[in-house]
Enzyme design. Structure first.
Site, PDB file in Angstrom:
ATOM      1  N   SER A   1      -5.088   8.778  -4.403  1.00  0.00           N
ATOM      2  CA  SER A   1      -5.541   9.743  -3.402  1.00  0.00           C
ATOM      3  C   SER A   1      -4.805   9.509  -2.089  1.00  0.00           C
ATOM      4  CB  SER A   1      -7.037   9.582  -3.110  1.00  0.00           C
ATOM      5  OG  SER A   1      -7.801   9.639  -4.287  1.00  0.00           O
TER       6      SER A   1
ATOM      7  N   ASP B   1     -11.146   3.474   3.451  1.00  0.00           N
ATOM      8  CA  ASP B   1     -10.909   4.415   2.340  1.00  0.00           C
ATOM      9  C   ASP B   1     -11.925   5.555   2.307  1.00  0.00           C
ATOM     10  OD1 ASP B   1      -8.868   2.682   1.545  1.00  0.00           O
ATOM     11  OD2 ASP B   1     -10.202   1.541   0.240  1.00  0.00           O
TER      12      ASP B   1
ATOM     13  N   ASN C   1      -3.332   7.641   4.497  1.00  0.00           N
ATOM     14  CA  ASN C   1      -3.261   6.428   3.673  1.00  0.00           C
ATOM     15  C   ASN C   1      -3.221   6.838   2.204  1.00  0.00           C
ATOM     16  OD1 ASN C   1      -3.388   3.621   3.009  1.00  0.00           O
ATOM     17  ND2 ASN C   1      -5.560   3.873   2.514  1.00  0.00           N
TER      18      ASN C   1
ATOM     19  N   MET D   1      -2.289  -3.535   4.812  1.00  0.00           N
ATOM     20  CA  MET D   1      -3.519  -4.218   4.392  1.00  0.00           C
ATOM     21  C   MET D   1      -4.416  -4.607   5.566  1.00  0.00           C
ATOM     22  SD  MET D   1      -3.203  -3.995   1.214  1.00  0.00           S
ATOM     23  CE  MET D   1      -4.463  -5.071   0.551  1.00  0.00           C
ATOM     24  N   ARG D   2      -4.670  -3.666   6.450  1.00  0.00           N
ATOM     25  CA  ARG D   2      -5.532  -3.957   7.596  1.00  0.00           C
ATOM     26  C   ARG D   2      -6.481  -2.806   7.854  1.00  0.00           C
ATOM     27  NH1 ARG D   2      -4.672  -8.321  10.326  1.00  0.00           N
ATOM     28  NH2 ARG D   2      -2.973  -9.284   9.192  1.00  0.00           N
TER      29      ARG D   2
ATOM     30  N   HIS E   1      -4.337   5.530  -1.576  1.00  0.00           N
ATOM     31  CA  HIS E   1      -5.270   4.582  -2.178  1.00  0.00           C
ATOM     32  C   HIS E   1      -5.236   4.762  -3.699  1.00  0.00           C
ATOM     33  CE1 HIS E   1      -8.759   2.021  -2.575  1.00  0.00           C
ATOM     34  NE2 HIS E   1      -9.268   2.918  -3.404  1.00  0.00           N
TER      35      HIS E   1
HETATM   36  C1  GRF Z   1      -0.439   0.971  -3.551  1.00  0.00           C
HETATM   37  O1  GRF Z   1      -1.101   0.883  -4.785  1.00  0.00           O
HETATM   38  C2  GRF Z   1      -1.262   1.767  -2.573  1.00  0.00           C
HETATM   39  O2  GRF Z   1      -2.020   2.775  -3.168  1.00  0.00           O
HETATM   40  C3  GRF Z   1      -2.177   0.716  -1.997  1.00  0.00           C
HETATM   41  O3  GRF Z   1      -1.389  -0.442  -1.903  1.00  0.00           O
HETATM   42  C4  GRF Z   1      -0.353  -0.389  -2.873  1.00  0.00           C
HETATM   43  C5  GRF Z   1       0.928  -0.542  -2.107  1.00  0.00           C
HETATM   44  O4  GRF Z   1       2.042  -0.671  -2.953  1.00  0.00           O
HETATM   45  N1  GRF Z   1      -2.720   1.151  -0.732  1.00  0.00           N
HETATM   46  P1  GRF Z   1       3.502  -0.599  -2.351  1.00  0.00           P
HETATM   47  O5  GRF Z   1       3.575  -1.647  -1.246  1.00  0.00           O
HETATM   48  O6  GRF Z   1       3.696   0.776  -1.800  1.00  0.00           O
HETATM   49  O7  GRF Z   1       4.433  -0.910  -3.474  1.00  0.00           O
END
Ligand code: GRF
Length: 227
Positions: free
Chosen positions: A139, A148, A110, A93-94, A112
């Site tokens: 994606s 993204d 990544n 989350m960065r 998304h």
């Molecule tokens: C997923 O939905 C991913 O697409 C998004 O963050 C979420 C992460 O879920 N980037 P997890 O930590 O893999 O369970």
């Protein structure tokens, strides 16, 4: 890029996508060895899941750094210590700076939860429902400094149902994420995928549109269709 088929996974939380990658590696078809799982948060549940599966885990605690540059330098040194060919962000989350990304050119992916380029950013499931979309999905894109917005390598679609809530939709998308990420990594283990002038090239040819799971790519990352 070293071409050594070593993968580092970056997480911040739950880690279910990380676990899907770890499981595929354990079953022997991911095509990558998971060198380490790195979290920017000490309490990320995904750390325990990965550690429990026998994977090396490292915390680079973002809250311990007052300066973003210092955090990124520390993170880069840890990643470089594992000399990975690819780096998979899985719920990390960065937003990463251009300077950081320059140290890993074209190596970072990544996942998304939307059909990019639509619905970048957060709360995609709610926004998809509000927009009255009939389909949604996930994606995998190469990471560039804009959130993204990097070139999209592969997507997986799911239908949106009349009775869906953000939670039911999130569950359907997550299930497909767990298929998509390992399939894409398996593809990367056997195909040359490069970024040239911000365009993805697959075996030397520019990718005209993202690969679709179940259409162009099967669950083990084999090409179904090649056009
Ligand atoms: C997923 O939905 C991913 O697409 C998004 O963050 C979420 C992460 O879920 N980037 P997890 O930590 O893999 O369970």
């Amino acid at each position: 890029m070293s071409g050594n088929r070593r993968l580092v996974i970056l997480i911040s939380g739950r880690g279910s996508n990380c676990l899907a990658l770890v499981d595929a590696a354990r079953r022997g078809w991911l095509g990558f060895e998971i060198a380490a799982v790195i979290s920017d948060r000490p309490g990320a549940p995904g750390l325990e899941l990965a550690g429990g599966a026998g994977v090396d885990t490292v915390v680079v605690d973002a809250s311990a750094y007052s300066d973003r540059g210092d955090f990124e330098s520390a993170l880069a040194v840890v990643i470089e210590g594992f000399a990975p060919e690819r780096i998979a962000l899985a719920g990390f989350m960065r937003i990463l700076s251009a300077g950081f990304l320059d140290r890993f050119p074209g190596q970072m992916l990544n996942i998304h939860p939307s059909l990019l380029p639509r619905f970048r950013g957060l709360d995609t499931h709610t926004r998809v429902l509000e927009a009255g979309e009939s389909e949604h999905g996930a994606s995998i894109h190469l990471v560039t400094p804009e959130l993204d917005a990097g070139p999209v390598l592969a997507r997986a679609r799911v239908p949106v149902k009349d009775e869906d809530t953000p939670d039911s939709l999130a569950e359907r998308v997550l299930a497909v994420e767990h298929r998509l990420y390992p399939a894409v990594m398996a593809l990367l283990s056997r195909c040359l995928v490069e970024l040239r002038n911000d365009v993805i090239h697959l075996e030397g040819k520019p990718l005209a549109r993202p690969l679709e799971l179940g259409v162009d790519l099967d669950d083990r990352g084999h090409r179904i269709r090649d056009d």
